[in-house]
Design a protein around this motif. Structure first.
Motif, short mmCIF file in Angstrom:
data_model
loop_
_atom_site.label_atom_id
_atom_site.label_comp_id
_atom_site.label_asym_id
_atom_site.label_seq_id
_atom_site.Cartn_x
_atom_site.Cartn_y
_atom_site.Cartn_z
N LYS A 155 33.24 30.72 38.84
CA LYS A 155 32.36 30.67 37.66
C LYS A 155 33.19 30.67 36.39
N VAL A 156 32.92 29.72 35.51
CA VAL A 156 33.56 29.70 34.20
C VAL A 156 32.88 30.79 33.37
N THR A 157 33.62 31.85 33.13
CA THR A 157 33.05 33.01 32.43
C THR A 157 33.83 33.33 31.16
N ARG A 158 35.16 33.42 31.28
CA ARG A 158 36.02 33.78 30.14
C ARG A 158 36.92 32.60 29.76
N PRO A 159 37.54 32.67 28.58
CA PRO A 159 38.34 31.52 28.11
C PRO A 159 39.38 31.02 29.12
N LEU A 160 40.03 31.93 29.85
CA LEU A 160 41.05 31.49 30.81
C LEU A 160 40.44 30.58 31.89
N ASP A 161 39.16 30.80 32.21
CA ASP A 161 38.50 29.98 33.24
C ASP A 161 38.38 28.52 32.80
N LEU A 162 38.29 28.29 31.48
CA LEU A 162 38.23 26.90 30.99
C LEU A 162 39.53 26.18 31.30
N ILE A 163 40.64 26.90 31.14
CA ILE A 163 41.95 26.31 31.39
C ILE A 163 42.09 25.98 32.88
N LEU A 164 41.64 26.90 33.73
CA LEU A 164 41.70 26.67 35.17
C LEU A 164 40.83 25.47 35.55
N ALA A 165 39.62 25.40 34.99
CA ALA A 165 38.70 24.30 35.33
C ALA A 165 39.31 22.96 34.93
N GLU A 166 39.90 22.90 33.76
CA GLU A 166 40.48 21.63 33.31
C GLU A 166 41.69 21.26 34.17
N ALA A 167 42.42 22.27 34.64
CA ALA A 167 43.56 21.99 35.52
C ALA A 167 43.08 21.44 36.87
N VAL A 168 41.98 21.99 37.38
CA VAL A 168 41.43 21.49 38.65
C VAL A 168 40.99 20.04 38.48
N LEU A 169 40.32 19.74 37.35
CA LEU A 169 39.88 18.35 37.11
C LEU A 169 41.07 17.40 36.99
N ALA A 170 42.13 17.86 36.32
CA ALA A 170 43.32 17.02 36.17
C ALA A 170 43.94 16.74 37.54
N ARG A 171 43.97 17.75 38.40
CA ARG A 171 44.53 17.55 39.75
C ARG A 171 43.67 16.58 40.56
N ARG A 172 42.34 16.72 40.42
CA ARG A 172 41.46 15.79 41.14
C ARG A 172 41.68 14.36 40.68
N ARG A 173 41.88 14.21 39.37
CA ARG A 173 42.07 12.85 38.85
C ARG A 173 43.32 12.24 39.47
N LEU A 174 44.36 13.07 39.64
CA LEU A 174 45.60 12.57 40.23
C LEU A 174 45.41 12.22 41.70
N THR A 175 44.68 13.09 42.45
CA THR A 175 44.60 12.89 43.89
C THR A 175 43.48 11.92 44.29
N ASP A 176 42.36 11.88 43.49
CA ASP A 176 41.23 11.01 43.86
C ASP A 176 41.21 9.73 43.05
N GLY A 177 41.96 9.70 41.97
CA GLY A 177 41.95 8.52 41.11
C GLY A 177 40.80 8.48 40.14
N PHE A 178 39.99 9.60 40.06
CA PHE A 178 38.96 9.68 39.02
C PHE A 178 38.64 11.12 38.67
#
Ligand code: CTP
Ligand code: MG
Length: 250
Positions: free
Chosen positions: A227-250
């Motif tokens: 759950k995105v609850t505190r500011p640090l969670d935003l950083i983690l969520a964006e890192a997960v999305l960036a990794r998905r973009r690298l591995t899935d191509g979107f």
């Protein structure tokens, strides 16, 4: 087998209710949490896509901030979403529980299974969603995705003032504890009855079904369903999305 554990019919239709009406106080000042962007796309849109990614989900009900229903409709229109899925938007309430109830009130006839999913968990993988639906179809009245804890948990006597030392009352055995996530899955009638019966404040829907004395089960959750609850969670969520973009191509 009791009435409450009768498996849902094979053709059961599933809807997802997404409570998104919270302010996001713990995230700090800014727009309502669900409308904040993650890598350029509102968190709510990520959460809607995560539900619509399941082929079993035919309807998504978004519970918008009370004065933000029109804005949420515009957002849904502006983003590409699967054609097979229908969308409804309703205004939310003062508590998560009330918001979920308002979402349930909007469900049409013909829906047999309901998922309740926090807009604040935008990255839940589709396999987790499908696992929850499968377990409801298998006969559980309520299904909760969850993970083992990494931290040991202490029960304390809460201090009157913040920062004061708090006496420890107990240390529950960690291996028997689970941290629960969403989507939580339910037979529709059971969840509607739970919301009509339980009036005290709760932080998840399954605990209302527990109070009815029905069988609630846990299935494996996923790290990325955090759950995105505190500011640090935003950083983690964006890192997960960036990794998905690298591995899935979107
Ligand atoms: N929620 C809701 N209606 C409310 C309160 C919360 O629909 N009146 C939703 C939130 O939008 C969120 C989910 O419930 O998707 C989980 O709640 P939480 O993470 O606590 O979000 P907020 O209540 O927005 O955050 P905070 O408690 O930090 O204000
Ligand atoms: Mg909250």
């Amino acid at each position: 087998m009791s009435d409450d554990s009768r498996p849902a019919p094979a053709g059961a239709r599933t809807a997802a209710v997404i409570p998104a009406a919270g302010r996001g106080v713990r995230l700090g000042p800014g727009a309502p949490k669900a409308l904040r962007a993650l890598n350029g796309t509102p968190m709510l849109i990520h959460a809607v896509r995560a539900m619509a990614a399941s082929r079993a989900v035919s309807l998504v009900v978004v519970v918008a901030p009370p004065d933000g229903a029109a804005e949420v409709r515009t957002l849904l229109d502006a983003h590409a979403l699967p054609e097979r899925t229908e969308f409804l938007v309703v205004p939310g309430g003062d508590s998560r529980q009330e918001s979920v109830r308002l979402g349930l009130d909007a469900l049409p006839a013909g829906i047999d299974i309901v998922l309740v999913h926090d807009a604040a968990r935008p990255l839940v993988p589709v396999d987790t969603v499908d696992g929850v639906i499968e377990a409801v179809r298998g006969g559980a009245a309520a299904v909760v995705p969850a993970l083992p804890l990494t931290d040991t948990v202490k029960q304390v006597e809460p201090a009157a003032a913040a920062g004061e030392p708090e006496p420890v009352v107990a240390t529950p055995e960690r291996s028997r504890l689970r941290a629960v996530q969403t989507p939580q899955g339910f037979e529709r009638d059971t969840l509607v009855r739970a919301h009509a019966t339980v009036t005290e404040n709760v932080t998840d829907d399954a605990s209302m079904v527990e109070q009815l004395g029905l069988r609630v089960v846990v299935v494996p959750g996923h790290e990325e369903a955090f759950k995105v609850t505190r500011p640090l969670d935003l950083i983690l969520a964006e890192a997960v999305l960036a990794r998905r973009r690298l591995t899935d191509g979107f």
